[in-house]
Design a protein around this motif. Structure first.
Motif, PDB file in Angstrom:
ATOM      1  N   ILE A 158       0.832  -1.210   0.000  1.00 51.84           N
ATOM      2  CA  ILE A 158       0.000   0.000   0.000  1.00 51.84           C
ATOM      3  C   ILE A 158       0.864   1.256   0.000  1.00 51.84           C
ATOM      4  CG2 ILE A 158      -1.665   1.325   1.354  1.00 51.84           C
ATOM      5  CD1 ILE A 158      -2.837  -1.341   2.296  1.00 51.84           C
ATOM      6  N   VAL A 159       1.871   1.288   0.861  1.00 52.07           N
ATOM      7  CA  VAL A 159       2.745   2.464   0.932  1.00 52.07           C
ATOM      8  C   VAL A 159       3.514   2.629  -0.378  1.00 52.07           C
ATOM      9  CG1 VAL A 159       4.720   3.478   2.119  1.00 52.07           C
ATOM     10  CG2 VAL A 159       2.946   2.317   3.435  1.00 52.07           C
ATOM     11  N   ALA A 162       1.169   4.032  -3.064  1.00 51.09           N
ATOM     12  CA  ALA A 162       0.840   5.449  -2.860  1.00 51.09           C
ATOM     13  C   ALA A 162       2.022   6.349  -3.230  1.00 51.09           C
ATOM     14  CB  ALA A 162       0.430   5.684  -1.415  1.00 51.09           C
ATOM     15  N   GLN A 166       2.447   9.129  -6.559  1.00 46.73           N
ATOM     16  CA  GLN A 166       2.842  10.530  -6.438  1.00 46.73           C
ATOM     17  C   GLN A 166       4.115  10.822  -7.217  1.00 46.73           C
ATOM     18  OE1 GLN A 166       0.868  12.778  -4.954  1.00 46.73           O
ATOM     19  NE2 GLN A 166      -0.551  11.089  -4.582  1.00 46.73           N
TER      20      GLN A 166
END
Length: 354
Positions: A158-159, A162, A166
């Motif tokens: 998940i990290v 994300a 970006q």
């Protein structure tokens, strides 16, 4: 108890429960009364303290009449107490600062003592491997390491997703979407895989170590081990320490794979770069050194987590409230030292252009 004029008659057995039936507000404040003990059969110490405090709070002075020697002795002990004369002084800022520094210094010395005994036990085990509790080591590798793998993989994925999203958006604006492959891959291998996984393990295993050892301390299992001649560190600390030191590099390998896979999926969805292009670009621009940097850091993360968790567990006192206090403190300390260790390695690797 009955109040007749300025005489308070005590009757029968006077205990703390019987004092609740009498309303001391019926006694005029700042007055003087006599306490008649002629009909008193028995009085306990708690009743005498309660009576004395209630009368003093209303500013009433009293005198005992017809009292037997036991009652006189009780009230003489009450009047000789010094705690009524204790004055509570407010602590100023300098006083509180001094206490805080003193507590931290004592805690530092306690940790040095713990660490010295741990190093002694570790060196003794290295020179005599028969002392190692092999079954306990395998058990903690399984429970503290591999059981945390699912939540660790999900968190890293998940990290990674994300941060990759970006990063890709910014590189697209600059006109170099292909650069997102090596940028995100290096970030996953060096930081996101080992660092995020270490944070998850710290929250899970440090608290577990503290609670387990703390409960053993409350139930006096550690004292029983000492009486029987067993070493705490040999049985409780070393297996947990070695388990995380061994398991962390293996877990990082899997976490890196999850981070790279999610990163490739995000890049494909955002820029249209296929998996074949991703692998080719990855092979050309990402060296194996970035993988080893993440693996090298991971045992130190595991060592910090294990030492903090076990040390805080030994600090737990003989009550359940301290279990929650030191369990929370161990997680906070473990997270802090993981960040410190990661920062130290970042400085070292940057210094050597790695």
């Amino acid at each position: 108890m009955k109040l007749c004029g300025n005489i308070l008659h005590l009757e029968g057995c006077c205990d703390y429960k019987s004092s609740k039936k009498f309303k001391f507000t019926s006694i005029p404040s700042k007055s003087q009364i006599k306490i008649d003990c002629s009909l008193l059969e028995k009085m306990d110490f708690s009743f005498a303290i309660f009576l004395d405090e209630c009368l003093k709070n209303r500013g009433v002075s009293y005198e005992l009449i017809n009292a037997n020697p036991k009652v006189l002795e009780i009230f003489s002990l009450i009047h000789s107490r010094k705690d009524f004369q204790i004055q509570i002084h407010k602590k100023n800022l300098l006083h509180r600062l001094g206490e805080w520094v003193c507590q931290k210094w004592i805690g530092f010395l306690d940790f040095l003592n713990f660490f010295g005994l741990f190093v002694f036990a570790l060196l003794r085990t290295l020179f005599n491997p028969k002392l190692l509790r092999f079954r306990s080591l395998l058990y903690h590798i399984h429970t503290s390491g591999f059981k945390a793998l699912p939540v660790g993989i999900v968190t890293c994925a998940i990290v990674s997703g994300a941060i990759t999203l970006q990063g890709v958006l910014q590189l697209q604006k600059m006109g170099v979407p292909l650069a997102s492959v090596e940028t995100m891959a290096k970030l996953s291998l060096r930081e996101m895989g080992p660092f995020i996984l270490a944070l998850v393990i710290a929250g899970r295993s440090a608290s577990a170590f503290t609670a387990q050892i703390g409960v053993m301390r409350i139930t006096e299992e550690l004292d029983a081990m000492r009486v029987m001649g067993f070493d705490w560190y040999q049985f409780n600390i070393l297996p947990r320490f070695l388990a995380l030191v061994i398991a962390m590099p293996l877990l990082v390998f899997v976490a890196d794979g999850a981070s790279l896979f999610v990163s490739a999926v995000v890049i494909k969805l955002q820029t249209g770069i296929t998996f074949a292009q991703y692998i080719e670009r990855f092979y050309e621009n990402v060296g194996i050194i970035h993988f080893w940097i993440g693996v090298i850091k991971s045992p130190f993360f595991g060592a910090a987590i294990a030492l903090v968790g076990c040390y805080r567990g030994l600090e737990i006192e003989g009550n359940t409230q301290s279990v929650g206090k030191y369990t929370t403190l161990s997680v906070v300390n473990a997270l802090f030292w993981i960040i410190v260790v990661n920062a130290i390695f970042s400085v070292i690797f940057t210094r050597f252009n790695l």
